[in-house]
Motif scaffolding. Structure first.
Motif, PDB file in Angstrom:
ATOM      1  N   MET A   1       0.840  -1.185   0.000  1.00  0.00           N
ATOM      2  CA  MET A   1       0.000   0.000   0.000  1.00  0.00           C
ATOM      3  C   MET A   1       0.888   1.253   0.000  1.00  0.00           C
ATOM      4  N   ALA A   2       0.592   2.161  -0.863  1.00  0.00           N
ATOM      5  CA  ALA A   2       1.394   3.375  -0.965  1.00  0.00           C
ATOM      6  C   ALA A   2       1.052   4.336   0.174  1.00  0.00           C
ATOM      7  N   THR A   3       2.044   5.081   0.597  1.00  0.00           N
ATOM      8  CA  THR A   3       1.816   6.071   1.646  1.00  0.00           C
ATOM      9  C   THR A   3       1.190   7.318   1.048  1.00  0.00           C
ATOM     10  N   LYS A   4       0.699   8.168   1.916  1.00  0.00           N
ATOM     11  CA  LYS A   4       0.087   9.420   1.468  1.00  0.00           C
ATOM     12  C   LYS A   4       1.112  10.285   0.738  1.00  0.00           C
ATOM     13  N   GLN A   5       2.328  10.355   1.267  1.00  0.00           N
ATOM     14  CA  GLN A   5       3.388  11.146   0.626  1.00  0.00           C
ATOM     15  C   GLN A   5       3.768  10.548  -0.716  1.00  0.00           C
ATOM     16  N   GLY A   6       3.787   9.213  -0.796  1.00  0.00           N
ATOM     17  CA  GLY A   6       4.113   8.544  -2.054  1.00  0.00           C
ATOM     18  C   GLY A   6       3.078   8.823  -3.125  1.00  0.00           C
ATOM     19  N   ARG A   7       1.801   8.795  -2.742  1.00  0.00           N
ATOM     20  CA  ARG A   7       0.733   9.101  -3.701  1.00  0.00           C
ATOM     21  C   ARG A   7       0.821  10.551  -4.158  1.00  0.00           C
ATOM     22  N   GLU A   8       1.148  11.441  -3.238  1.00  0.00           N
ATOM     23  CA  GLU A   8       1.273  12.866  -3.583  1.00  0.00           C
ATOM     24  C   GLU A   8       2.429  13.077  -4.568  1.00  0.00           C
ATOM     25  N   ARG A   9       3.578  12.442  -4.293  1.00  0.00           N
ATOM     26  CA  ARG A   9       4.728  12.579  -5.200  1.00  0.00           C
ATOM     27  C   ARG A   9       4.407  11.999  -6.576  1.00  0.00           C
ATOM     28  N   ARG A  10       3.715  10.870  -6.580  1.00  0.00           N
ATOM     29  CA  ARG A  10       3.335  10.246  -7.856  1.00  0.00           C
ATOM     30  C   ARG A  10       2.416  11.172  -8.641  1.00  0.00           C
ATOM     31  N   PHE A  11       1.462  11.779  -7.948  1.00  0.00           N
ATOM     32  CA  PHE A  11       0.530  12.707  -8.591  1.00  0.00           C
ATOM     33  C   PHE A  11       1.279  13.906  -9.176  1.00  0.00           C
ATOM     34  N   GLN A  12       2.210  14.470  -8.415  1.00  0.00           N
ATOM     35  CA  GLN A  12       2.984  15.615  -8.892  1.00  0.00           C
ATOM     36  C   GLN A  12       3.868  15.221 -10.084  1.00  0.00           C
ATOM     37  N   ARG A  13       4.429  14.006 -10.046  1.00  0.00           N
ATOM     38  CA  ARG A  13       5.249  13.532 -11.174  1.00  0.00           C
ATOM     39  C   ARG A  13       4.415  13.409 -12.443  1.00  0.00           C
ATOM     40  N   GLN A  14       3.156  13.008 -12.302  1.00  0.00           N
ATOM     41  CA  GLN A  14       2.301  12.885 -13.481  1.00  0.00           C
ATOM     42  C   GLN A  14       1.989  14.258 -14.066  1.00  0.00           C
ATOM     43  N   ASP A  16       4.012  16.803 -13.894  1.00  0.00           N
ATOM     44  CA  ASP A  16       5.268  17.186 -14.547  1.00  0.00           C
ATOM     45  C   ASP A  16       5.423  16.477 -15.887  1.00  0.00           C
ATOM     46  N   ALA A  17       5.050  15.201 -15.948  1.00  0.00           N
ATOM     47  CA  ALA A  17       5.157  14.441 -17.191  1.00  0.00           C
ATOM     48  C   ALA A  17       4.218  15.010 -18.254  1.00  0.00           C
ATOM     49  N   LEU A  18       3.013  15.386 -17.848  1.00  0.00           N
ATOM     50  CA  LEU A  18       2.080  15.985 -18.806  1.00  0.00           C
ATOM     51  C   LEU A  18       2.583  17.335 -19.304  1.00  0.00           C
ATOM     52  N   GLU A  19       3.218  18.082 -18.426  1.00  0.00           N
ATOM     53  CA  GLU A  19       3.786  19.371 -18.845  1.00  0.00           C
ATOM     54  C   GLU A  19       4.918  19.166 -19.843  1.00  0.00           C
ATOM     55  N   ARG A  20       5.722  18.116 -19.664  1.00  0.00           N
ATOM     56  CA  ARG A  20       6.783  17.828 -20.634  1.00  0.00           C
ATOM     57  C   ARG A  20       6.200  17.339 -21.951  1.00  0.00           C
ATOM     58  N   LEU A  21       5.111  16.588 -21.868  1.00  0.00           N
ATOM     59  CA  LEU A  21       4.476  16.052 -23.062  1.00  0.00           C
ATOM     60  C   LEU A  21       3.845  17.156 -23.905  1.00  0.00           C
ATOM     61  N   ILE A  88      -1.007   7.430 -15.903  1.00  0.00           N
ATOM     62  CA  ILE A  88       0.069   6.504 -16.248  1.00  0.00           C
ATOM     63  C   ILE A  88      -0.403   5.542 -17.330  1.00  0.00           C
ATOM     64  N   ARG A  89      -1.579   4.956 -17.160  1.00  0.00           N
ATOM     65  CA  ARG A  89      -2.109   4.033 -18.172  1.00  0.00           C
ATOM     66  C   ARG A  89      -2.309   4.732 -19.508  1.00  0.00           C
ATOM     67  N   GLY A  90      -2.829   5.943 -19.465  1.00  0.00           N
ATOM     68  CA  GLY A  90      -3.052   6.689 -20.699  1.00  0.00           C
ATOM     69  C   GLY A  90      -1.761   7.013 -21.425  1.00  0.00           C
ATOM     70  N   ARG A  91      -0.741   7.394 -20.678  1.00  0.00           N
ATOM     71  CA  ARG A  91       0.553   7.692 -21.306  1.00  0.00           C
ATOM     72  C   ARG A  91       1.159   6.435 -21.918  1.00  0.00           C
ATOM     73  N   ARG A  92       1.057   5.308 -21.225  1.00  0.00           N
ATOM     74  CA  ARG A  92       1.582   4.046 -21.766  1.00  0.00           C
ATOM     75  C   ARG A  92       0.837   3.637 -23.023  1.00  0.00           C
ATOM     76  N   LYS A  93      -0.485   3.735 -22.975  1.00  0.00           N
ATOM     77  CA  LYS A  93      -1.308   3.385 -24.135  1.00  0.00           C
ATOM     78  C   LYS A  93      -0.988   4.301 -25.313  1.00  0.00           C
ATOM     79  N   GLY A  94      -0.832   5.588 -25.047  1.00  0.00           N
ATOM     80  CA  GLY A  94      -0.478   6.534 -26.107  1.00  0.00           C
ATOM     81  C   GLY A  94       0.875   6.216 -26.708  1.00  0.00           C
TER      82      GLY A  94
END
Length: 108
Positions: A1-14, A16-21, A88-94
């Protein structure tokens, strides 16, 4: 199970990834993510979600639904995990679709 901080970092990374895309969205997305924009962000998210539901009408599209959910997830922590997973799934599928298309174009 992911921690609250881990989920937050993952969300922020996504984000950032969309901004790069899509570099053109970097400024507007960064602005909308600021805390003081909550009064704009929530109604905008709801309008985008509603527009995504009515995507059968001209001008409106399915693209509005995930964007609205993404903006809503900024203010509702419970949505961050599922929305991050969808991004994440959408980026992989794309990525897979682009690779298939390139492979198909080379064969033609």
């Amino acid at each position: 199970m992911a921690t609250k901080q881990g989920r937050e970092r993952r969300f922020q990374r996504q984000f950032d990834a969309l901004e790069r895309l899509v570099p053109a969205l970097r400024g507007p997305m960064a602005t909308l993510r600021r805390d003081r924009w909550v009064l704009v962000r929530i109604p905008l998210a709801l309008v985008l979600i509603l527009g995504g539901v009515f995507s059968f009408l001209p001008v409106l599209g399915v693209w509005m639904l995930p964007l609205g959910l993404l903006l809503l997830a900024v203010d509702l922590p419970i949505l961050r995990g599922p929305i991050s997973a969808l991004i994440i799934r959408g980026r992989r599928k794309g990525r897979r679709l682009v690779l298939r298309w390139r492979h198909w174009r080379r064969k033609s």
